[in-house]
Design an enzyme around this catalytic site. Structure first.
Site, mmCIF file in Angstrom:
data_model
loop_
_atom_site.group_PDB
_atom_site.id
_atom_site.type_symbol
_atom_site.label_atom_id
_atom_site.label_comp_id
_atom_site.label_asym_id
_atom_site.label_seq_id
_atom_site.Cartn_x
_atom_site.Cartn_y
_atom_site.Cartn_z
ATOM 1 N N CYS A 392 -6.764 9.384 5.908
ATOM 2 C CA CYS A 392 -5.352 9.740 6.040
ATOM 3 C C CYS A 392 -4.734 9.942 4.653
ATOM 4 O O CYS A 392 -4.727 9.041 3.820
ATOM 5 C CB CYS A 392 -4.604 8.650 6.801
ATOM 6 S SG CYS A 392 -2.799 8.815 6.734
ATOM 7 N N CYS A 395 -1.994 7.443 3.812
ATOM 8 C CA CYS A 395 -2.528 6.138 3.425
ATOM 9 C C CYS A 395 -3.004 6.178 1.975
ATOM 10 O O CYS A 395 -2.751 5.259 1.197
ATOM 11 C CB CYS A 395 -3.688 5.741 4.337
ATOM 12 S SG CYS A 395 -3.259 5.581 6.094
#
Length: 472
Positions: A392, A395
């Site tokens: 991600c 993230c």
């Protein structure tokens, strides 16, 4: 870490405070400030037009210092005067602006970028043909800043090129370096050339992405040399301006950083015609067959007829030649979470990406561990846990902030943890842990069974710390 200041000027006038003996012609002055400047730009009187303000109220921050002034060599960050021009942070439709500027020249796009963001924007210089960006900035006559990432593994010719560019333009490039402890840990654990075996992403994350993230946290916009013809697999749709999809800027949170790509629509041939016409210095490696230039172990010359990006990470998937600085270009394909060309996808839906949020002050929770934590009605310590997926990009963007937070909270009575919630754990996380999207951050209080979900899109250290302090 101390940074250098870039600057050039044909004026040697001394300026102090906000009183000027005479107007200063910014067309003869290039301006740069250190990334970590704590003094923000102040607005000026509205009685003057913006052009008048810029021409008459700006100080030559990049002017060469008076040779009589003693400067301590170790103090690379010099206290710089202010520019009395406030950055334009008004909400704007950048998709529409990209359409409006799509047919504009690189010079016009550069001029617009520097006009809008003033001291809060900087040019990312890689040591390759994107010296064209510096030349375009010079031609606008506006203040500009230049920074570069020194990974510690560049070719000698690239370092020599940096020096030549600084002397040619009379500037000092602001260099960003990787964290020595992180580099040491990577090399000790995996050796000097692990990227040949498990992909370049981990090394690039330590040596390039994290230093870049630190640099961009001091800006509201940055300028890159991306072109659509550089990498058909990842850059064919690069707009001339966009909201950065990966990194955060000075204000933190999604949409806090604007990314300008003035030469997006320019071909490599036209870039080189421009460089020759303007007689600017170029990297000596270009004459040896190098086109796209990065770190020495990961860059090689290309043969006639080969695409320029084939000289970068040649042992990997040719469709995904990105180091992470422009990871937002990578498209997610069906059956793949990240498309980075390094990691595959297991049958259970998880990826083989190198993990993130690695720190001695951070606990990696298993499924059993987070189930037990969630069941406790009274805990010895409060917990802050991020539900994440290594692939991600959001993230990855908050990794530096979260690791810094873990260091700050060490020994404070608040444990900091992570739980990988993709793949087979995703359904459980959605049903039991309030997972809506990655990353989701939960605070588990000491004397309350129900975790509290962090509601904000801002994931900088100060915002996360304020959330923790309000609840612990």
């Amino acid at each position: 870490m101390a940074l250098s200041l870039s600057g050039s000027s044909s004026s040697t006038s001394s300026v102090s405070g906000s009183s000027f003996p005479r107007p200063i012609d910014l067309r003869a002055t290039q301006i740069a400030l250190p990334f970590n400047s704590h003094e923000r730009i102040r607005p000026v009187s509205t009685s003057l037009s913006l052009v008048s303000q810029r021409r008459h109220l700006a100080r030559p921050l990049n002017a060469h210092p008076n040779p009589k002034v003693s400067i301590v060599a170790s103090a690379a960050t010099i206290v710089a005067p202010e520019v009395s021009e406030t950055a334009d942070v008004a909400v704007e439709d950048y998709e529409q602006l990209a359409k409006d500027l799509d047919g504009a020249s690189p010079l016009a796009i550069m001029d617009k970028a520097l006009e809008k963001f003033g001291n809060d924007i900087a040019i990312a210089f890689s040591g390759a043909e994107d010296v064209a960006l510096i030349e375009y900035a010079r031609l606008t006559g506006r203040p500009f800043r230049v920074f570069s990432l020194d990974t510690g593994r560049l070719n000698p010719e690239t370092y020599q090129f940096f020096d030549a560019v600084e002397k040619h333009y009379g500037i000092h490039i602001e260099y960003m370096f990787p964290d020595a402890v992180e580099v040491q840990a990577l090399v000790r654990n995996k050796g000097l050339f692990s990227f040949y075996e498990d992909g370049h992403q981990e090394c690039c994350r330590v040596r390039k992405v994290r230093p870049l993230r630190r640099a961009l946290k001091g800006l509201r916009a940055w300028i890159t040399g991306q072109r659509k013809d550089q990498s058909p697999g990842t850059r064919s749709e690069v707009p001339v301006v966009q909201v950065d999809p990966v990194f955060e800027g000075l204000d933190g949170g999604v949409g806090s950083l604007i990314k300008w790509n003035p030469v997006a629509n320019v071909s490599g041939i036209d870039i080189w015609n421009f460089l020759r016409a303007m007689n600017v210095p170029v990297n000596a490696l270009h004459a040896q067959g190098y086109v796209s230039i990065g770190c020495e172990p990961c860059t090689r010359p290309v043969l006639p007829g080969q695409h320029e990006r084939e000289g970068r990470w040649w042992w990997e998937d040719a469709k995904a030649k990105e180091c992470g600085l422009h990871k937002g270009n990578l498209k997610q394909e069906e059956g793949s979470h990240n498309g980075n060309g390094n990691g595959g996808v297991h049958a259970n839906g998880t990826t083989t990406d190198a993990d993130i949020f690695e720190s001695q002050n951070l606990v990696a929770l298993t499924r059993a561990g987070i189930e037990n934590l969630a069941k406790l009605e009274s805990r010895k310590e409060a917990w802050l846990v991020v539900l994440y997926a290594p692939w991600c990009q959001f993230c990855q963007a908050m990794e530096g902030s979260y690791l810094e937070l873990a260091d700050k909270l060490a020994g404070s009575g608040v444990k900091v943890g992570k739980f990988r919630a993709d793949g087979e754990q995703k359904e459980y996380a959605k049903q039991q842990l309030q997972l809506g999207s990655f990353p989701t951050i939960l605070f588990f209080p000491k004397h309350s069974p129900k975790p509290i979900k962090y509601p904000s899109e801002k994931r900088d250290v100060d915002s996360l710390m304020a959330f923790v302090n309000a609840l612990r």
